[in-house]
Design a protein around this motif. Structure first.
Motif, PDB file in Angstrom:
ATOM      1  N   LEU A  64       0.832  -1.210   0.000  1.00 11.50           N
ATOM      2  CA  LEU A  64       0.000   0.000   0.000  1.00 11.50           C
ATOM      3  C   LEU A  64       0.866   1.260   0.000  1.00 11.50           C
ATOM      4  O   LEU A  64       0.536   2.249  -0.669  1.00 11.50           O
ATOM      5  CB  LEU A  64      -0.939  -0.007   1.208  1.00 11.50           C
ATOM      6  N   LYS A  65       1.975   1.219   0.718  1.00  7.25           N
ATOM      7  CA  LYS A  65       2.902   2.363   0.719  1.00  7.25           C
ATOM      8  C   LYS A  65       3.451   2.614  -0.685  1.00  7.25           C
ATOM      9  O   LYS A  65       3.522   3.759  -1.147  1.00  7.25           O
ATOM     10  CB  LYS A  65       4.091   2.085   1.653  1.00  7.25           C
ATOM     11  N   ILE A  66       3.860   1.526  -1.343  1.00  3.89           N
ATOM     12  CA  ILE A  66       4.434   1.649  -2.699  1.00  3.89           C
ATOM     13  C   ILE A  66       3.385   2.194  -3.660  1.00  3.89           C
ATOM     14  O   ILE A  66       3.675   3.095  -4.470  1.00  3.89           O
ATOM     15  CB  ILE A  66       4.983   0.286  -3.180  1.00  3.89           C
ATOM     16  N   ILE A  67       2.166   1.666  -3.587  1.00  8.26           N
ATOM     17  CA  ILE A  67       1.090   2.122  -4.468  1.00  8.26           C
ATOM     18  C   ILE A  67       0.801   3.610  -4.240  1.00  8.26           C
ATOM     19  O   ILE A  67       0.633   4.378  -5.192  1.00  8.26           O
ATOM     20  CB  ILE A  67      -0.197   1.289  -4.246  1.00  8.26           C
ATOM     21  N   GLU A  68       0.762   4.023  -2.961  1.00  2.26           N
ATOM     22  CA  GLU A  68       0.513   5.441  -2.648  1.00  2.26           C
ATOM     23  C   GLU A  68       1.588   6.336  -3.253  1.00  2.26           C
ATOM     24  O   GLU A  68       1.305   7.421  -3.771  1.00  2.26           O
ATOM     25  CB  GLU A  68       0.476   5.643  -1.127  1.00  2.26           C
ATOM     26  N   ARG A  69       2.834   5.890  -3.183  1.00  2.00           N
ATOM     27  CA  ARG A  69       3.939   6.678  -3.733  1.00  2.00           C
ATOM     28  C   ARG A  69       3.808   6.810  -5.250  1.00  2.00           C
ATOM     29  O   ARG A  69       4.080   7.864  -5.817  1.00  2.00           O
ATOM     30  CB  ARG A  69       5.275   6.016  -3.377  1.00  2.00           C
ATOM     31  N   GLU A  92      11.089   3.721  -6.056  1.00  2.00           N
ATOM     32  CA  GLU A  92      10.272   3.772  -4.839  1.00  2.00           C
ATOM     33  C   GLU A  92      10.659   2.660  -3.851  1.00  2.00           C
ATOM     34  O   GLU A  92      10.661   2.875  -2.637  1.00  2.00           O
ATOM     35  CB  GLU A  92       8.778   3.685  -5.188  1.00  2.00           C
ATOM     36  N   ILE A  93      10.983   1.480  -4.353  1.00  2.00           N
ATOM     37  CA  ILE A  93      11.399   0.390  -3.462  1.00  2.00           C
ATOM     38  C   ILE A  93      12.759   0.703  -2.845  1.00  2.00           C
ATOM     39  O   ILE A  93      12.969   0.512  -1.643  1.00  2.00           O
ATOM     40  CB  ILE A  93      11.413  -0.961  -4.214  1.00  2.00           C
ATOM     41  N   ALA A  94      13.685   1.223  -3.645  1.00  2.00           N
ATOM     42  CA  ALA A  94      14.989   1.631  -3.105  1.00  2.00           C
ATOM     43  C   ALA A  94      14.815   2.727  -2.066  1.00  2.00           C
ATOM     44  O   ALA A  94      15.490   2.749  -1.032  1.00  2.00           O
ATOM     45  CB  ALA A  94      15.912   2.107  -4.230  1.00  2.00           C
ATOM     46  N   GLY A  95      13.853   3.628  -2.309  1.00  2.00           N
ATOM     47  CA  GLY A  95      13.569   4.702  -1.358  1.00  2.00           C
ATOM     48  C   GLY A  95      13.048   4.167  -0.038  1.00  2.00           C
ATOM     49  O   GLY A  95      13.453   4.617   1.038  1.00  2.00           O
ATOM     50  N   SER A 284      11.855  -5.469   5.886  1.00  7.99           N
ATOM     51  CA  SER A 284      12.655  -4.270   6.181  1.00  7.99           C
ATOM     52  C   SER A 284      11.749  -3.085   6.476  1.00  7.99           C
ATOM     53  O   SER A 284      11.959  -2.347   7.451  1.00  7.99           O
ATOM     54  CB  SER A 284      13.564  -3.946   4.995  1.00  7.99           C
ATOM     55  N   ASP A 285      10.718  -2.910   5.669  1.00  4.94           N
ATOM     56  CA  ASP A 285       9.818  -1.771   5.829  1.00  4.94           C
ATOM     57  C   ASP A 285       8.933  -1.914   7.066  1.00  4.94           C
ATOM     58  O   ASP A 285       8.807  -0.980   7.861  1.00  4.94           O
ATOM     59  CB  ASP A 285       8.943  -1.631   4.576  1.00  4.94           C
ATOM     60  N   ASN A 307      22.890  -4.902  -0.352  1.00  2.37           N
ATOM     61  CA  ASN A 307      22.993  -3.554  -0.892  1.00  2.37           C
ATOM     62  C   ASN A 307      21.737  -3.272  -1.713  1.00  2.37           C
ATOM     63  O   ASN A 307      21.440  -3.981  -2.671  1.00  2.37           O
ATOM     64  CB  ASN A 307      24.236  -3.409  -1.764  1.00  2.37           C
ATOM     65  N   LYS A 308      21.000  -2.244  -1.326  1.00  4.66           N
ATOM     66  CA  LYS A 308      19.683  -1.998  -1.915  1.00  4.66           C
ATOM     67  C   LYS A 308      19.750  -1.721  -3.414  1.00  4.66           C
ATOM     68  O   LYS A 308      18.871  -2.133  -4.172  1.00  4.66           O
ATOM     69  CB  LYS A 308      18.963  -0.849  -1.205  1.00  4.66           C
ATOM     70  N   VAL A 309      20.805  -1.029  -3.834  1.00  2.00           N
ATOM     71  CA  VAL A 309      20.922  -0.689  -5.253  1.00  2.00           C
ATOM     72  C   VAL A 309      21.057  -1.947  -6.093  1.00  2.00           C
ATOM     73  O   VAL A 309      20.337  -2.165  -7.066  1.00  2.00           O
ATOM     74  CB  VAL A 309      22.122   0.251  -5.492  1.00  2.00           C
ATOM     75  N   GLU A 310      21.977  -2.805  -5.678  1.00  2.00           N
ATOM     76  CA  GLU A 310      22.200  -4.044  -6.440  1.00  2.00           C
ATOM     77  C   GLU A 310      21.009  -4.995  -6.317  1.00  2.00           C
ATOM     78  O   GLU A 310      20.645  -5.667  -7.274  1.00  2.00           O
ATOM     79  CB  GLU A 310      23.482  -4.719  -5.946  1.00  2.00           C
ATOM     80  N   PHE A 311      20.402  -5.033  -5.136  1.00  2.00           N
ATOM     81  CA  PHE A 311      19.249  -5.921  -4.940  1.00  2.00           C
ATOM     82  C   PHE A 311      18.093  -5.504  -5.840  1.00  2.00           C
ATOM     83  O   PHE A 311      17.509  -6.333  -6.545  1.00  2.00           O
ATOM     84  CB  PHE A 311      18.801  -5.894  -3.472  1.00  2.00           C
ATOM     85  N   VAL A 312      17.754  -4.232  -5.823  1.00  2.00           N
ATOM     86  CA  VAL A 312      16.624  -3.760  -6.623  1.00  2.00           C
ATOM     87  C   VAL A 312      16.920  -3.919  -8.113  1.00  2.00           C
ATOM     88  O   VAL A 312      16.054  -4.285  -8.905  1.00  2.00           O
ATOM     89  CB  VAL A 312      16.269  -2.293  -6.268  1.00  2.00           C
TER      90      VAL A 312
END
Length: 320
Positions: A64-69, A92-95, A284-285, A307-312
């Motif tokens: 829901l957070k991701i959709i709102e963003r 948005e997921i990295a954020g 995590s969230d 590492n969020k960058v590489e993971f995403v």
């Protein structure tokens, strides 16, 4: 995008891509079905995207957070094509992951403000706790750090034996007692020995019983209290190990352990054998606890610093 630049070595990135292959394939196939026949991100696409994220074990609240963003961006930009959805989702997921300080490191390091740095590892049996401890010891030793293990899961003889196997394999000292011994006594002995031997990192294993939460809470509290008699302020880190392949069950385990003790970091294992890798994002969230390590294979180097960058990047493309 400059955000998704190469950070890891090629070997580590390939291992991550391979480990997340099932998750990525499952997610992207669902995502492509969600936008088929659509040219822009509208309510239908967002409804479909919500379903994709929930079914990918991202979790309802995080979804829901991701959709709102994304809705906010659609409202701001007035028009967003579906071909931009991948990029927006990445950002948005990295954020979201950034908000818990997840995935900011690239190397196995500990802040050696004092010695020893003490990591207490918690988690139910079968999640890969002992393996994670062994691989962490291997990685820290590879960094030139002096490591010691403490076998404070005295509830099962197998736990002590398994940790001994890893200690032998990595060639690091282990402090242990007999099955049924007081876990706090083992922790006390471990820290006392670590001080005498000028050890850099101590990793303490603990019992993973959840059937009686009160006993678990009391035991972990006692272990902490006794350790603090040796080194004030320990443990420096309480690492909760979760099995990523269990999806929503990992959420439940995280909920119970965060009630039982103060968890400061997470390791999510067994991501290579599942399509449920989205659980890393949700956990995590929802718990606002940084994911520090992920397990993407059985090899010694397949426990990676998250590492969020590489993971995403791997989650969405698996390509450079």
């Amino acid at each position: 995008m400059s955000l998704f630049k190469k950070i890891f070595s090629t070997q580590k990135k390939e291992s991550l891509d391979k480990g997340l292959e099932k998750t990525k394939t499952n997610f992207l196939s669902k995502l492509s079905k969600a936008v088929v026949g659509k040219s822009k991100v509208d309510d239908d696409v967002l409804d479909n995207l919500e379903e994709v994220l929930v079914s990918s074990d991202v979790g309802v609240n995080t979804t829901l957070k991701i959709i709102e963003r994304i809705e906010a961006r659609v409202s701001k930009d007035k028009y967003l094509g579906v071909d931009e959805l991948n990029v927006i989702l990445r950002e948005e997921i990295a954020g979201l992951l950034s908000e818990t300080n997840s995935g900011v490191e690239t190397e196995f390091t500990v802040p050696l403000v004092r010695k020893p740095y003490v990591i207490m590892v918690v988690g139910v049996n079968g999640v890969g706790k002992t393996t994670t401890i062994g691989k962490l010891a291997y990685q820290f030793k590879k960094q030139g750090l002096k490591v010691m293990l403490g076998a404070a899961d005295t509830f099962r003889a197998a736990a002590i034996d398994q940790l001994q196997v890893w200690a032998d394999r990595v060639d690091v000292p282990i402090i242990k007692q007999n099955m049924g011994s007081d876990p706090a006594s083992v922790a006390f002995d471990t820290l006392s020995s670590a001080l005498k031997q000028n050890v850099d990192v101590v990793i303490i294993d603990t019992a993973g019983r959840l059937h009686n939460k009160v006993n678990l809470m009391n035991e972990l509290t006692k272990v902490k209290r006794v350790m603090q008699k040796v080194v004030e302020g320990t443990p420096d880190e309480v690492l909760l190990v979760l099995d990523g392949s269990t999806g929503q069950n990992a959420f439940e385990q995280a909920k119970e352990f965060t009630k039982a003790t103060e968890v400061t970091s997470l390791a999510v294992t067994k991501l290579d054998g599942t399509a449920k890798g989205g659980v890393v994002i949700g956990i995590s969230d929802q718990f606002q606890i940084p994911v520090k390590y992920i397990g993407v294979g059985e090899g010694m180097d397949d426990l990676q610093v998250f590492n969020k960058v590489e993971f995403v990047d791997s989650f969405f493309s698996g390509k450079q």
